[in-house]
Design a protein around this motif. Structure first.
Motif, PDB file in Angstrom:
ATOM      1  N   ILE A 197       0.838  -1.201   0.000  1.00  0.00           N
ATOM      2  CA  ILE A 197       0.000   0.000   0.000  1.00  0.00           C
ATOM      3  C   ILE A 197       0.869   1.245   0.000  1.00  0.00           C
ATOM      4  O   ILE A 197       0.579   2.226  -0.708  1.00  0.00           O
ATOM      5  N   THR A 198       1.943   1.222   0.772  1.00  0.00           N
ATOM      6  CA  THR A 198       2.864   2.360   0.807  1.00  0.00           C
ATOM      7  C   THR A 198       3.482   2.594  -0.566  1.00  0.00           C
ATOM      8  O   THR A 198       3.645   3.738  -1.012  1.00  0.00           O
ATOM      9  N   GLU A 199       3.821   1.485  -1.236  1.00  0.00           N
ATOM     10  CA  GLU A 199       4.387   1.592  -2.580  1.00  0.00           C
ATOM     11  C   GLU A 199       3.368   2.176  -3.562  1.00  0.00           C
ATOM     12  O   GLU A 199       3.724   2.875  -4.518  1.00  0.00           O
ATOM     13  N   TYR A 200       2.091   1.910  -3.294  1.00  0.00           N
ATOM     14  CA  TYR A 200       1.016   2.347  -4.197  1.00  0.00           C
ATOM     15  C   TYR A 200       0.730   3.841  -4.069  1.00  0.00           C
ATOM     16  O   TYR A 200       0.676   4.563  -5.073  1.00  0.00           O
ATOM     17  N   PHE A 235      -9.137   2.656  -8.911  1.00  0.00           N
ATOM     18  CA  PHE A 235      -8.339   3.125  -7.770  1.00  0.00           C
ATOM     19  C   PHE A 235      -8.396   2.121  -6.626  1.00  0.00           C
ATOM     20  O   PHE A 235      -7.376   1.792  -6.001  1.00  0.00           O
ATOM     21  N   ILE A 236      -9.591   1.624  -6.339  1.00  0.00           N
ATOM     22  CA  ILE A 236      -9.745   0.637  -5.260  1.00  0.00           C
ATOM     23  C   ILE A 236      -9.039  -0.668  -5.617  1.00  0.00           C
ATOM     24  O   ILE A 236      -8.410  -1.310  -4.770  1.00  0.00           O
ATOM     25  N   VAL A 239      -4.350  -5.001  -5.577  1.00  0.00           N
ATOM     26  CA  VAL A 239      -3.183  -5.531  -6.293  1.00  0.00           C
ATOM     27  C   VAL A 239      -1.899  -5.295  -5.497  1.00  0.00           C
ATOM     28  O   VAL A 239      -1.084  -6.209  -5.295  1.00  0.00           O
ATOM     29  N   PHE A 240      -1.696  -4.061  -5.026  1.00  0.00           N
ATOM     30  CA  PHE A 240      -0.438  -3.754  -4.329  1.00  0.00           C
ATOM     31  C   PHE A 240      -0.387  -4.381  -2.948  1.00  0.00           C
ATOM     32  O   PHE A 240       0.704  -4.685  -2.446  1.00  0.00           O
ATOM     33  N   ALA A 241      -1.547  -4.559  -2.303  1.00  0.00           N
ATOM     34  CA  ALA A 241      -1.540  -5.286  -1.030  1.00  0.00           C
ATOM     35  C   ALA A 241      -1.096  -6.726  -1.246  1.00  0.00           C
ATOM     36  O   ALA A 241      -0.337  -7.296  -0.445  1.00  0.00           O
ATOM     37  N   THR A 242      -1.568  -7.320  -2.349  1.00  0.00           N
ATOM     38  CA  THR A 242      -1.158  -8.686  -2.693  1.00  0.00           C
ATOM     39  C   THR A 242       0.334  -8.749  -2.992  1.00  0.00           C
ATOM     40  O   THR A 242       1.044  -9.664  -2.544  1.00  0.00           O
ATOM     41  N   VAL A 253       8.477  -3.953  -2.986  1.00  0.00           N
ATOM     42  CA  VAL A 253       7.638  -4.570  -4.016  1.00  0.00           C
ATOM     43  C   VAL A 253       8.320  -4.511  -5.381  1.00  0.00           C
ATOM     44  O   VAL A 253       8.127  -5.392  -6.231  1.00  0.00           O
ATOM     45  N   SER A 254       9.124  -3.487  -5.603  1.00  0.00           N
ATOM     46  CA  SER A 254       9.776  -3.310  -6.904  1.00  0.00           C
ATOM     47  C   SER A 254      10.728  -4.442  -7.252  1.00  0.00           C
ATOM     48  O   SER A 254      11.097  -4.611  -8.417  1.00  0.00           O
TER      49      SER A 254
END
Length: 424
Positions: free
Chosen positions: A4-7, A70-71, A76-79, A92-93
């Motif tokens: 989420i932070t990355e998102y 957006f939601i 996706v990023f949480a996964t 995540v990168s």
């Protein structure tokens, strides 16, 4: 949490200026997501009631789509953050997931880590299957509506069968081992075309509507010079921008070329005023720059209700130039090939092999370009796709009935007001 932070927390906004082609890809992706420039929304809209509030419906569709996207990004990023934690990465990168792998790679792996995960994975792919069927419905409807409403007047049942079989045969390509590569390549080139198609649609609405009346009022030289000034200055600016490698040079070229062109337009308008003193420069500028789209707004508002005035400015003076610039941005995008050389992304997308991937993708662009060019040179080739006369007559009848109903309601209100006045 890291995902989420990355998102939304550690976003790299510099990429918007360092790699301006991302704007082009983002807009083309929104076009695909909304079905813009593909005939889908036009087909769906044709099945609505004639007086449906088009502006409100458009806002509802666009806002709902963007909100859902957006939601979905959080999911996706949480996964991805969960997968990074499982694999021992601190970012995540560092995960090797991109493009279609974000769905087909990350979610099955993440779902497989929970109890009974194999069943969730099966349900996940069933969901993707139904989403694909749903997309197929929309694309088929765009074709079917045109074929059914045209002079061809094809039976919807047989047209649906023929279209479904043809689409099935073409889609076998994507069921091969290289299917995802083919899909990724075609997706890039088709989205690239959609930007230009969107430009043509907006240009037609904003500039071609009632152009005969403009020419009759102001003369062909003034109207065509204004159109050429607007778009040739943009093309000239893009050439300077990409040729000299600086956006500032593009803005300078745009200001100079547009200023010179508009100076000549004003000279032509002044000559026109001398020949016809009854006309004013202010009125002629309005006729040239806004009258046709304001008339279009008025004509549409009679049927579909409220349309904001800002729409007129956007559809003529903002959206077409922006889409043209985005198209050139996409065409000028570069990537690094396997040998380390910088090459144009168009023709080398994803560093996939030229044959068959790039050839197939470019063929899709050429195919679309052929239809556009042939419609300009030989418009009679597509006479069969014109709306059939019965449909036009039905529309006029409905339009007259709509006006008659409004007239009757107005007469009723007038009588009621007079009666209340007498009672008072």
């Amino acid at each position: 949490q890291d995902g989420i932070t990355e998102y939304i927390g550690d976003s790299n906004w510099d990429v918007l200026t360092e790699k301006p082609e991302v704007w082009s890809k983002a807009v083309s992706q929104i076009f695909f997501s909304l079905g813009i420039s593909m005939g889908v929304m036009t087909a769906y809209g044709s099945h609505c009631k004639r007086d449906e509030p088009a502006f409100m419906n458009s806002c509802a569709v666009a806002i709902s789509n963007s909100t859902f996207s957006f939601i979905s990004g959080f999911a996706v990023f949480a996964t991805l953050g969960h997968l990074a934690l499982l694999e021992g990465h601190d970012s995540v990168s560092k995960l090797e997931y991109s493009s279609f792998e974000l769905v087909f790679g990350s979610w099955p792996v993440a779902l497989g880590t929970v109890t009974g995960g194999e069943h969730f994975v099966r349900l996940f792919f069933v969901m993707l299957f139904f989403l694909g069927i749903d997309s197929a419905f929309s694309f088929m409807e765009a074709f079917l509506t045109v074929l059914h409403d045209s002079k061809l007047n094809l039976d919807r049942k047989w047209a649906s069968i023929g279209l479904a079989v043809s689409a099935f045969l073409f889609s076998l390509l994507y069921a091969s081992d290289a299917g995802l590569i083919f899909l990724d390549t075609i997706d890039y080139y088709i989205n690239f075309v959609m930007l230009f198609v969107g430009f043509l649609k907006c240009f037609t609405v904003g500039w071609m509507y009632k152009i005969e009346e403009q020419i009759k009022s102001l003369g062909a030289q003034i109207v065509l010079t204004y159109i050429a000034t607007t778009y040739l200055s943009i093309i000239f600016a893009c050439c300077l921008w990409f040729g000299l490698g600086g956006v500032s040079s593009g803005f300078v070229g745009l200001a100079l070329s547009y200023g010179v062109g508009m100076g000549f337009v004003r000279h032509l308008l002044a000559r026109k005023k001398q020949a016809n003193p009854a006309q004013t420069l202010k009125g002629m500028y309005y006729d040239l720059m806004l009258k046709n789209v304001m008339d279009l707004r008025s004509d549409l508002s009679e049927v579909v209700g409220y349309i904001p005035s800002i729409w007129c400015l956007l559809i003529k003076h903002f959206i077409p130039p922006v889409l043209l610039i985005l198209f050139f941005l996409g065409a000028n995008a570069t990537i690094t090939d396997d040998a380390g050389n910088t090459v144009k992304e168009f023709g080398h997308y994803g560093n996939y092999a030229t044959k068959p991937y790039q050839v197939l993708g470019i063929s899709a662009v050429v195919f679309a370009g052929f239809f556009f060019a042939s419609s300009l040179v030989f418009p009679r080739l597509y006479d069969a796709l014109h709306k059939k006369e019965e449909s036009i007559v039905e529309i006029e009848i409905i339009k007259n009935e709509h006006k008659s109903t409004e007239t009757q309601a107005k007469d009723y209100r007038d009588v009621q007001d007079k009666a209340e006045g007498h009672l008072a």
